[in-house]
Motif scaffolding. Structure first.
Motif, PDB file in Angstrom:
ATOM      1  N   LEU A 127       0.822  -1.212   0.000  1.00  0.00           N
ATOM      2  CA  LEU A 127       0.000   0.000   0.000  1.00  0.00           C
ATOM      3  C   LEU A 127       0.855   1.261   0.000  1.00  0.00           C
ATOM      4  N   PHE A 128       1.903   1.264   0.816  1.00  0.00           N
ATOM      5  CA  PHE A 128       2.766   2.443   0.921  1.00  0.00           C
ATOM      6  C   PHE A 128       3.536   2.716  -0.360  1.00  0.00           C
ATOM      7  N   HIS A 129       3.987   1.647  -1.022  1.00  0.00           N
ATOM      8  CA  HIS A 129       4.898   1.812  -2.149  1.00  0.00           C
ATOM      9  C   HIS A 129       4.299   1.456  -3.505  1.00  0.00           C
ATOM     10  N   GLY A 130       3.066   1.023  -3.517  1.00  0.00           N
ATOM     11  CA  GLY A 130       2.419   0.721  -4.788  1.00  0.00           C
ATOM     12  C   GLY A 130       3.042  -0.454  -5.515  1.00  0.00           C
ATOM     13  N   ILE A 131       3.510  -1.458  -4.776  1.00  0.00           N
ATOM     14  CA  ILE A 131       4.121  -2.628  -5.402  1.00  0.00           C
ATOM     15  C   ILE A 131       3.381  -3.900  -4.990  1.00  0.00           C
ATOM     16  N   ASN A 132       3.482  -4.908  -5.814  1.00  0.00           N
ATOM     17  CA  ASN A 132       2.949  -6.247  -5.526  1.00  0.00           C
ATOM     18  C   ASN A 132       1.463  -6.249  -5.174  1.00  0.00           C
ATOM     19  N   HIS A 133       0.699  -5.345  -5.721  1.00  0.00           N
ATOM     20  CA  HIS A 133      -0.735  -5.310  -5.401  1.00  0.00           C
ATOM     21  C   HIS A 133      -1.422  -6.612  -5.783  1.00  0.00           C
ATOM     22  N   GLU A 134      -1.083  -7.173  -6.951  1.00  0.00           N
ATOM     23  CA  GLU A 134      -1.746  -8.404  -7.400  1.00  0.00           C
ATOM     24  C   GLU A 134      -1.424  -9.558  -6.457  1.00  0.00           C
ATOM     25  N   SER A 135      -0.168  -9.697  -6.083  1.00  0.00           N
ATOM     26  CA  SER A 135       0.229 -10.778  -5.175  1.00  0.00           C
ATOM     27  C   SER A 135      -0.437 -10.602  -3.818  1.00  0.00           C
ATOM     28  N   HIS A 136      -0.435  -9.392  -3.313  1.00  0.00           N
ATOM     29  CA  HIS A 136      -1.049  -9.097  -2.025  1.00  0.00           C
ATOM     30  C   HIS A 136      -2.556  -9.382  -2.091  1.00  0.00           C
ATOM     31  N   ARG A 138      -4.066 -11.567  -4.046  1.00  0.00           N
ATOM     32  CA  ARG A 138      -4.266 -13.023  -4.064  1.00  0.00           C
ATOM     33  C   ARG A 138      -4.181 -13.602  -2.653  1.00  0.00           C
ATOM     34  N   ILE A 139      -3.206 -13.131  -1.883  1.00  0.00           N
ATOM     35  CA  ILE A 139      -3.048 -13.620  -0.511  1.00  0.00           C
ATOM     36  C   ILE A 139      -4.280 -13.261   0.323  1.00  0.00           C
ATOM     37  N   LEU A 140      -4.723 -12.026   0.243  1.00  0.00           N
ATOM     38  CA  LEU A 140      -5.889 -11.598   1.011  1.00  0.00           C
ATOM     39  C   LEU A 140      -7.151 -12.348   0.588  1.00  0.00           C
ATOM     40  N   THR A 141      -7.288 -12.612  -0.696  1.00  0.00           N
ATOM     41  CA  THR A 141      -8.431 -13.379  -1.193  1.00  0.00           C
ATOM     42  C   THR A 141      -8.390 -14.803  -0.648  1.00  0.00           C
ATOM     43  N   MET A 142      -7.208 -15.418  -0.651  1.00  0.00           N
ATOM     44  CA  MET A 142      -7.069 -16.774  -0.124  1.00  0.00           C
ATOM     45  C   MET A 142      -7.444 -16.818   1.358  1.00  0.00           C
ATOM     46  N   ILE A 143      -6.962 -15.832   2.136  1.00  0.00           N
ATOM     47  CA  ILE A 143      -7.284 -15.788   3.564  1.00  0.00           C
ATOM     48  C   ILE A 143      -8.793 -15.606   3.751  1.00  0.00           C
ATOM     49  N   ALA A 144      -9.398 -14.721   2.982  1.00  0.00           N
ATOM     50  CA  ALA A 144     -10.849 -14.505   3.091  1.00  0.00           C
ATOM     51  C   ALA A 144     -11.613 -15.786   2.788  1.00  0.00           C
ATOM     52  N   GLU A 145     -11.174 -16.534   1.782  1.00  0.00           N
ATOM     53  CA  GLU A 145     -11.840 -17.802   1.445  1.00  0.00           C
ATOM     54  C   GLU A 145     -11.688 -18.813   2.578  1.00  0.00           C
ATOM     55  N   LEU A 146     -10.522 -18.854   3.220  1.00  0.00           N
ATOM     56  CA  LEU A 146     -10.313 -19.774   4.343  1.00  0.00           C
ATOM     57  C   LEU A 146     -11.174 -19.384   5.542  1.00  0.00           C
ATOM     58  N   VAL A 147     -11.347 -18.074   5.758  1.00  0.00           N
ATOM     59  CA  VAL A 147     -12.232 -17.610   6.838  1.00  0.00           C
ATOM     60  C   VAL A 147     -13.680 -17.966   6.499  1.00  0.00           C
ATOM     61  N   ASP A 148     -14.091 -17.677   5.263  1.00  0.00           N
ATOM     62  CA  ASP A 148     -15.473 -17.958   4.851  1.00  0.00           C
ATOM     63  C   ASP A 148     -15.810 -19.442   4.940  1.00  0.00           C
ATOM     64  N   SER A 149     -14.824 -20.296   4.675  1.00  0.00           N
ATOM     65  CA  SER A 149     -15.065 -21.746   4.717  1.00  0.00           C
ATOM     66  C   SER A 149     -14.919 -22.329   6.125  1.00  0.00           C
ATOM     67  N   GLY A 150     -14.548 -21.491   7.094  1.00  0.00           N
ATOM     68  CA  GLY A 150     -14.428 -21.950   8.472  1.00  0.00           C
ATOM     69  C   GLY A 150     -13.109 -22.625   8.809  1.00  0.00           C
ATOM     70  N   LYS A 151     -12.152 -22.590   7.888  1.00  0.00           N
ATOM     71  CA  LYS A 151     -10.849 -23.217   8.152  1.00  0.00           C
ATOM     72  C   LYS A 151      -9.957 -22.337   9.021  1.00  0.00           C
ATOM     73  N   ILE A 152     -10.232 -21.042   9.019  1.00  0.00           N
ATOM     74  CA  ILE A 152      -9.540 -20.087   9.890  1.00  0.00           C
ATOM     75  C   ILE A 152     -10.617 -19.258  10.589  1.00  0.00           C
ATOM     76  N   THR A 153     -10.458 -19.107  11.892  1.00  0.00           N
ATOM     77  CA  THR A 153     -11.413 -18.327  12.669  1.00  0.00           C
ATOM     78  C   THR A 153     -10.709 -17.138  13.308  1.00  0.00           C
ATOM     79  N   PRO A 154     -10.982 -15.925  12.848  1.00  0.00           N
ATOM     80  CA  PRO A 154     -10.386 -14.744  13.484  1.00  0.00           C
ATOM     81  C   PRO A 154     -10.920 -14.574  14.905  1.00  0.00           C
ATOM     82  N   ILE A 155     -10.058 -14.149  15.802  1.00  0.00           N
ATOM     83  CA  ILE A 155     -10.436 -13.906  17.192  1.00  0.00           C
ATOM     84  C   ILE A 155     -10.306 -12.408  17.449  1.00  0.00           C
ATOM     85  N   ILE A 156     -11.374 -11.825  17.957  1.00  0.00           N
ATOM     86  CA  ILE A 156     -11.396 -10.393  18.247  1.00  0.00           C
ATOM     87  C   ILE A 156     -11.336 -10.207  19.758  1.00  0.00           C
TER      88      ILE A 156
END
Length: 186
Positions: A127-136, A138-156
């Motif tokens: 975000l700060f440097h405008g690099i690797n947006h596509e890779s970043h 993909r990673i965030l999308t993968m994490i969101a899919e794992l959360v949505d599928s219940g494989k990862i549970t965020p703790i607040i």
């Protein structure tokens, strides 16, 4: 660090805002996970799915390295505690292993002495440097899919701070009272 099936991974700070996700993600990726935790958060630490838990207040690094790696050291160490704890990470990792702290380190000598691959983790760099947006993305999308599928549970964390109480939220974190991710309300 490209964690993959069969890796022996140590995660410091299993019940923190970053650590609890790291434990779950490493398990999803097929690693054998050892995680350090505070006795106050024992039940939560046990619920995250790590293969082995280490009470950081009583355990010696050499002991859990001997027990969980046959004395060789962990393939990969993710240090969400950093500061003085980074020395424990360097002590626990195998030669030619990987270490990734979430904060900068003062003395990189240990990296050279063990021929380590060292990974600085700062999620905001794209975000700060405008690099690797596509890779970043993909990673965030993968994490969101794992959360949505219940494989990862965020703790607040149970705290309730407004956007105007950032200093109090930091105090809560620094005093070791936070469990999971601290959020601020707007």
């Amino acid at each position: 660090m490209n964690v993959k099936e069969g890796d022996n991974v140590l995660i410091h700070g299993a019940t923190g805002g970053v650590g609890h996700i790291a434990v779950q993600l490493a398990k999803v990726l097929g690693a054998t996970v050892t995680a350090t935790y505070s006795p106050a958060n024992s039940a939560l630490a046990q619920s995250l799915g790590a293969d082995h838990l280490v009470d950081y207040t009583t355990a010696e690094v050499d002991d859990y390295v001997a027990t969980y790696t046959d004395g060789v050291g962990f393939d990969k160490v993710f240090d969400t505690v950093a500061g003085d704890n980074i020395q424990k990470s360097f002590q626990a990792v195998r030669f030619n292993g990987h270490v990734a702290p979430i904060l900068p380190i003062a003395d990189p000598l240990q990296v050279a002495l063990k021929a380590l691959s060292f990974h600085g983790v700062l999620v905001l760099i794209p975000l700060f440097h405008g690099i690797n947006h596509e890779s970043h993305g993909r990673i965030l999308t993968m994490i969101a899919e794992l959360v949505d599928s219940g494989k990862i549970t965020p703790i607040i964390d149970d705290s309730n701070y407004s956007i105007w109480e950032v200093a109090r939220a930091h105090d809560h974190l620094e005093l070791g009272k936070a469990v999971g991710k601290i959020t601020l309300t707007v």
